[in-house]
Design a protein around this motif. Sequence first.
Motif, mmCIF file in Angstrom:
data_model
loop_
_atom_site.group_PDB
_atom_site.id
_atom_site.type_symbol
_atom_site.label_atom_id
_atom_site.label_comp_id
_atom_site.label_asym_id
_atom_site.label_seq_id
_atom_site.Cartn_x
_atom_site.Cartn_y
_atom_site.Cartn_z
ATOM 1 N N ILE A 35 0.848 -1.192 0.000
ATOM 2 C CA ILE A 35 0.000 0.000 0.000
ATOM 3 C C ILE A 35 0.876 1.231 0.000
ATOM 4 O O ILE A 35 1.778 1.363 0.842
ATOM 5 C CB ILE A 35 -0.925 0.011 1.225
ATOM 6 N N ASP A 36 0.687 2.136 -0.940
ATOM 7 C CA ASP A 36 1.483 3.351 -1.009
ATOM 8 C C ASP A 36 1.236 4.242 0.185
ATOM 9 O O ASP A 36 0.178 4.183 0.821
ATOM 10 C CB ASP A 36 1.154 4.109 -2.304
ATOM 11 N N ASP A 38 0.704 7.417 0.256
ATOM 12 C CA ASP A 38 -0.368 8.404 0.100
ATOM 13 C C ASP A 38 -1.750 7.786 0.112
ATOM 14 O O ASP A 38 -2.752 8.489 0.077
ATOM 15 C CB ASP A 38 -0.179 9.205 -1.199
ATOM 16 N N HIS A 39 -1.833 6.413 0.139
ATOM 17 C CA HIS A 39 -3.120 5.701 0.271
ATOM 18 C C HIS A 39 -4.016 5.900 -0.940
ATOM 19 O O HIS A 39 -5.163 5.510 -0.907
ATOM 20 C CB HIS A 39 -3.871 6.137 1.535
ATOM 21 N N THR A 40 -3.514 6.509 -1.971
ATOM 22 C CA THR A 40 -4.376 6.756 -3.125
ATOM 23 C C THR A 40 -3.785 6.211 -4.406
ATOM 24 O O THR A 40 -4.512 5.753 -5.267
ATOM 25 C CB THR A 40 -4.626 8.258 -3.296
ATOM 26 N N ARG A 41 -2.482 6.241 -4.550
ATOM 27 C CA ARG A 41 -1.868 5.827 -5.808
ATOM 28 C C ARG A 41 -1.779 4.323 -5.876
ATOM 29 O O ARG A 41 -1.399 3.669 -4.907
ATOM 30 C CB ARG A 41 -0.475 6.435 -5.950
ATOM 31 N N VAL A 42 -2.087 3.754 -7.033
ATOM 32 C CA VAL A 42 -1.974 2.321 -7.250
ATOM 33 C C VAL A 42 -0.853 2.084 -8.232
ATOM 34 O O VAL A 42 -0.892 2.577 -9.366
ATOM 35 C CB VAL A 42 -3.288 1.727 -7.795
ATOM 36 N N PRO A 58 -5.210 0.769 -3.060
ATOM 37 C CA PRO A 58 -5.362 1.843 -2.053
ATOM 38 C C PRO A 58 -5.829 1.265 -0.730
ATOM 39 O O PRO A 58 -6.471 0.211 -0.670
ATOM 40 C CB PRO A 58 -6.421 2.757 -2.680
ATOM 41 N N HIS A 60 -8.161 2.324 1.287
ATOM 42 C CA HIS A 60 -9.611 2.247 1.436
ATOM 43 C C HIS A 60 -10.180 1.055 0.676
ATOM 44 O O HIS A 60 -11.149 0.414 1.106
ATOM 45 C CB HIS A 60 -10.264 3.551 0.955
#
Length: 283
Positions: A35-36, A38-42, A58, A60
Amino acid sequence: MNDFTASTTGRVKRLIVFGALMLLLPALHASEIDIDADHTRVADASIDIDGGGEVRVPLHAYTALINQLRQDPRPAPAAYAVGQSRVSVKVAERDNGMVATVNVTVTIETFENEWTLVPILPAGTALSQASVNGKPVQLVQGPDGLSWSTATAGTVTMQLRYGVNASRSQAGFVLPLPIPYAAATQLKGNFPGGGLDLAVIPSANLRTVDKDGTTRVSADLPGTSSVLISWRTPSKQPYVIGRARYDGTLSNNALVWTAYFDVEVFSAEPLSLPLMPASVTLN
């Protein structure tokens, strides 16, 4: 004082290194998911089915997948379904009147691997035989009638056999027929006597055929748990005068009669009905 400080500092360092190793172990153990920060980038996924690989999602999305796995499976909207049913009725004349032997084949599907009670026949049905996929079974007697209990999901074929006595009416016979409440039912019947006036309520696409001194009937039935079948032998006369009423009044020294007749006509052909002698004057 300095030695104590140094010793204490050394313990703190060892604790920090140990804590870092503890944090690193779960990451190494769960190397399949990265999991990155920033929690957003895949990141681009590189998957080798045979040799392993990694997938980045991500945070979430990962949390949503975990929550979905923890949720209980949603139950089926219904515990069972009664599908196509075929009903065969054979009526025979006995010493005590007309007796119908009924054979039913019905398809039943249950959706859950848990105990399910499937209603089969109304209360009061004189059942003589019941089987599922060719094996005899016992039905459960309850306030709503006879039911079949099962704890296994799947589709089965049930065979039923029972008898029903027909009641004699003024014009013929009436047979109240209990049947399983199915989505669709095909009815076939064999009745003694040719050229019978026969009715099936409720039904659609009713067809009758005279063959070998019997009347054979077939019909499509809607979803219902009972059917009323009535039949009678047609009268040899083309008509019957059932009831007559006469009202007479005295007018100018003459008796004037008004007559009312109930006439039942059995033929679609033109016919003449004798009502009064030729000496009667009609006005």
